[in-house]
Enzyme design. Structure first.
Site, short mmCIF file in Angstrom:
data_model
loop_
_atom_site.label_atom_id
_atom_site.label_comp_id
_atom_site.label_asym_id
_atom_site.label_seq_id
_atom_site.Cartn_x
_atom_site.Cartn_y
_atom_site.Cartn_z
N ASN A 47 1.39 -1.29 -0.23
CA ASN A 47 0.12 -0.29 -0.11
C ASN A 47 1.06 0.78 -0.09
OD1 ASN A 47 -3.00 -0.39 0.68
ND2 ASN A 47 -1.51 -2.22 2.01
N GLU A 93 -1.02 -0.64 -4.16
CA GLU A 93 -2.68 -0.81 -3.63
C GLU A 93 -2.60 1.09 -3.60
OE1 GLU A 93 -3.99 -3.99 -1.14
OE2 GLU A 93 -3.24 -5.02 -2.47
N ASP A 112 -7.42 -0.11 -3.56
CA ASP A 112 -7.93 -0.98 -2.65
C ASP A 112 -9.04 -0.38 -2.35
OD1 ASP A 112 -7.53 -2.72 -0.65
OD2 ASP A 112 -6.17 -1.31 0.49
N GLU A 127 -10.81 -9.40 0.16
CA GLU A 127 -10.47 -9.41 0.87
C GLU A 127 -11.87 -9.26 2.46
OE1 GLU A 127 -7.86 -5.11 1.80
OE2 GLU A 127 -9.73 -4.98 0.96
#
Length: 846
Positions: free
Chosen positions: A663, A695, A725, A782
């Protein structure tokens, strides 16, 4: 009824000792002055015109005492002191006490003193005059004998002046102590210098008056000229002080006046609280206008100034008479609301202000909206001084803006800049600047993804040259001493002499984490305890049963540093006395991503973890909040990119082909450095770009789409994959899907966790999967924590699953062990087991 001055009343529990002291001083004053006052009845006709002139001036001047700017009426200067002390020196104790009592009575009525306070003032002056008169009687004979002032007279006058001041100030200080308790000394100490200057000057002027009176009574009024000059200069100074407290544009008080007002009200409300009064709360309202900058940019500053004047008038009309409205600068205003019983009254005042600003302001025929956000801080609940109240009101105001609300009351959970968080940020910077801790094992000789050996950094030279020795390229002549920074270079040279090559190598090693790791590894593998600073550490690994309660994905943002190695049971191997000296350890955890159709591990997501020596594992969400608004973000991003790319190279050398996703925060995308940094590390370690994926969140996109899109496009050209994301949580994700060079979308866990029980969540997830599939994007779900959700995702056509059902996030060493035990299982082959996987294991493992 309570008067404006808090000293007109006494808080409960102190009235007995205080009034006992006042009564005792009154008795002493009567005892020492009764005889001279009785004897004075026969002397009135004998007193000269000079006496009556001084007496009249004493009473007249005290009718309008001078209050210095920035002080309360309790600090007023009474000119009668000069005249009564002169009467004492010239005509004795009785006349002086009589004139002083009349002057005190007049000034007490003028200033609105309580009767007991006026009586105490008369008594304290009587005692001070008695002490001064006693000193004058010690001298040889009458003062000014023969119309001349001898040196003995000077000594007697000086002693009398000191005696008057000591007795008077001592009695007042004692009364203040009994009145305020533990708070007496700061006020007494701070007022001593002022009293010495003001009262001492008046006392020393008294001998001049007596000398003038001996010559002619007509000279006495002339003393009013210097007194008036001093009074006038002080008045002009007060007016200048007042102008310094006023905003020149709106005429409202400014920040300086606001500070004085709040400090005064804090004092008053502290007294009310001590007496148990219900209206002992004080509210500070901070207002920030919306869109004011747009008005300045579009219509000019002249229109903006007129708008501020109109806003000031509306604010003054929305508050009560006892409230204070101040302009702090720009489009910020503050309102002080005293004598409140609870926070609801402060909210009601804020709502009135909001209503007053709701109507557009017509300027040049153009209606301008001037809404704003108001933050409220309440004394004493949210602070007991101006600085604290101001900061908390500011926090509440920004909280209101963040929530798109108009009014917010301070709440500690909204204070993201608390001392604890600042300490956390400092620890984070320390751990990042200290670099990763030395680990066992060699890092040199690692081969990259293309099979090429990674060239280790040059080792740090251990030898040091002799003092003032220069390298050969310098010809042994030494460095030139010219230039403005010559003294700085000499200080550095004195601190530590080294070769130029050695200096450059150390600078590069300190700035480049890869060189730093190679230097540590080149020093040899650390098998036993090692020392960093003054602390001894034992290297160890951390198992997957870390004490993270919930593995929310941490955006690469702030973290906190550390060099403390965690042991296998999760404890920290640092000496207890040195925990405060070391800020912990930053490590990367990796959570597998499983292809649902085949059960194969296709990648991992890198998640940041920070084990703090005092707080344990820091919550990832708090870690993000601390780092994202700070320049520490750059250090953290560099550290994460280095760790992840280096780990990919190690896995490649071990025969593991995995894709790692990390991330990045909005701050990273705004700087534009992230693409160059990633490209440099991929080339340095020989890792193919397609093995790394970045992400981004929709919030990062919306913050500054132009700059973010430029950074993403550059990463895409390098060959790094881009994933969106938290897909589905924003309001404009669909328009970004067709504009951005995306390869993957990740369905947010908030939808996935509930899809097995909530048909609406299941429908939303299916729709997002279909939409992404139609655009040719890979879909990762997720938060997959049970077998039923896994099967529903397979039925919906989801590509990849990530969650506790397969594995929790774990350190890189544990991931290798987990992969060796893992056996791919397809949804059609799975058994009937359900529920979360055991710690460190997987439902789809053998």
């Amino acid at each position: 009824m309570e008067t404006g001055d808090p000293r007109n009343s006494v808080p409960p529990g102190r009235s007995g000792p205080f009034f006992g002291f006042v009564g005792a001083i009154g008795v002493v004053a009567l005892a020492v002055s009764a005889g001279p006052l009785v004897a004075l009845a026969d002397r009135w006709s004998e007193l000269p015109a000079a006496f009556w002139t001084m007496a009249a001036l004493a009473v007249a001047c005290d009718a309008r005492p001078f209050v210095p700017p920035g002080r309360r009426q309790t600090s007023a200067v009474f000119p009668s002191t000069c005249f009564t002390f002169a009467i004492l020196l010239g005509w004795g104790f009785g006349p002086a006490v009589a004139v002083q009592a009349v002057a005190v009575a007049v000034s007490g009525l003028r200033l609105g003193y309580a009767p007991w306070r006026t009586g105490f003032n008369a008594a304290q002056y009587a005692c001070a005059l008695a002490a001064a008169y006693a000193v004058t009687r010690i001298g040889p004979g009458e003062l000014f004998d023969g119309g001349r002032l001898h040196w003995t007279d000077v000594a007697a006058v000086g002693g009398a002046t000191v005696a008057w001041f000591v007795v008077n100030y001592g009695l007042v200080s004692s009364a203040v102590r009994l009145r305020f308790g533990d708070r007496w000394w700061p006020s007494v100490r701070s007022g001593l210098a002022y009293e010495l200057l003001a009262t001492g000057s008046l006392l020393l002027l008294a001998p001049v008056l007596v000398a003038a009176a001996r010559a002619s009574a007509a000279l006495i009024p002339l003393v009013l000229v210097p007194l008036f000059a001093v009074y006038r200069m002080a008045r002009l100074s007060a007016e200048r002080e007042q102008l310094a407290d006023v905003d020149p544009l709106t005429g409202l008080p400014n920040r300086k006046a606001l500070l004085t007002e709040v400090a005064e009200h804090v004092h008053l409300h502290g007294d009310r609280a001590a007496r148990g009064a219900p209206d002992a709360h004080l509210a500070l309202l901070l207002l920030d206008l919306d869109r004011f900058k747009h008005v300045n940019d579009a219509l000019g500053h002249a229109v903006g100034d007129r708008l501020l004047v109109e806003v000031s008038a509306r604010l003054m009309g929305a508050v009560d008479g006892g409230d204070m409205v101040a302009r702090l600068g720009g489009d910020e205003f503050a309102i002080v609301v005293p004598r409140l019983t609870d926070i609801d009254q402060a909210r009601e005042r804020a709502d009135r202000v909001v209503a007053a600003l709701a109507e557009p302001v017509p300027l040049d025929g153009l209606p301008l909206d001037v809404g704003g956000a108001i933050g409220i801080a309440l004394y004493p609940d949210h602070g007991e001084d101006f600085a604290t109240l101001m900061r908390h009101a500011d926090v509440a105001m920004y909280d209101a803006k963040h929530r798109n609300d108009t009014v917010a009351v301070y709440a500690p959970e909204s204070d993201h800049n608390s001392a604890e968080r600042l300490s956390l940020l400092a620890d984070l910077r320390r751990v990042l600047e200290s670099g990763p801790s030395a680990q066992g094992g060699e890092t040199v000789g690692v081969r990259g993804g293309d099979g090429a050996a990674l060239q280790p950094a040059l080792p740090v030279r251990a030898d040091r040259p002799a003092r003032n020795q220069r390298p050969a390229r310098d010809g042994g002549r030494g460095r030139s001493g010219d230039g403005p920074n010559r003294w700085l270079r000499r200080r550095r040279d004195r601190a530590e002499e080294r070769h130029d090559d050695d200096l450059i190598e150390r600078i590069l090693t300190g700035a480049d984490p890869i060189r730093r790791r190679a230097a540590h590894a080149g020093a040899g593998s650390v098998a036993g305890p090692f020392v960093v600073g003054d602390t001894q550490f034992t290297p160890a690994t951390e198992t997957a049963d870390g004490d993270v309660t919930h593995d929310a994905e941490a955006t690469v943002s702030t973290g906190a540093p550390g060099v403390i190695g965690p042991t296998a049971d999760g404890s920290t191997t640092a000496e207890p006395d040195d925990q405060a000296a070391h800020p912990g350890e930053i490590t990367m955890y990796y959570q597998p991503q499983i292809a649902i159709a085949t059960g194969e591990v296709v990648g991992v997501e890198a998640l940041l973890r920070w084990r703090h020596p005092r707080r344990g594992m820091v919550d990832p969400g708090e870690l993000i909040q601390v780092a994202e608004q700070s320049a520490v973000m750059r250090l953290l991003t560099r550290r994460v990119v280095d760790d992840v790319v280096e780990q990919l190279a190690k896995w490649s050398a071990a025969g593991l082909t995995l894709r790692a996703a990390l991330n990045v925060s909005v701050r990273d995308l705004h700087t534009g450095e992230i693409a160059d940094q990633i490209a440099d590390r991929l080339a340095r370690y020989g890792v193919p770009p397609e093995r790394l994926q970045v992400e981004i969140t929709e919030g990062a996109l919306m913050a500054d789409p132009r700059r973010v899109l430029a950074s993403i496009t550059q990463l895409h050209r390098i060959g790094v994959g881009i994933a969106l994301d938290d897909f589905g949580t924003g309001y404009s994700s669909l328009q970004h899907l067709r504009r951005l060079p995306l390869s993957e979308v990740k369905v947010d866990r908030s939808f996935v966790l509930g899809m097995a029980e909530d048909p609406d969540d299941a429908a939303i997830v299916r729709s997002m999967i279909e939409l992404a599939g139609a655009l040719g994007l890979r879909v990762v779900a997720e938060g997959v924590e049970d077998e039923r959700t896994w099967r529903l995702l397979h039925a919906a056509g989801c590509d990849v699953a990530q969650g506790w059902f397969h594995a929790r996030p774990m350190p890189a060493e544990d991931l290798v062990a987990w992969l060796s035990r893992y056996r791919p299982v397809r949804p059609a082959e799975a058994g009937s087991r359900s529920g979360p996987a055991p710690e460190g294991e997987s439902k789809a493992s053998s």
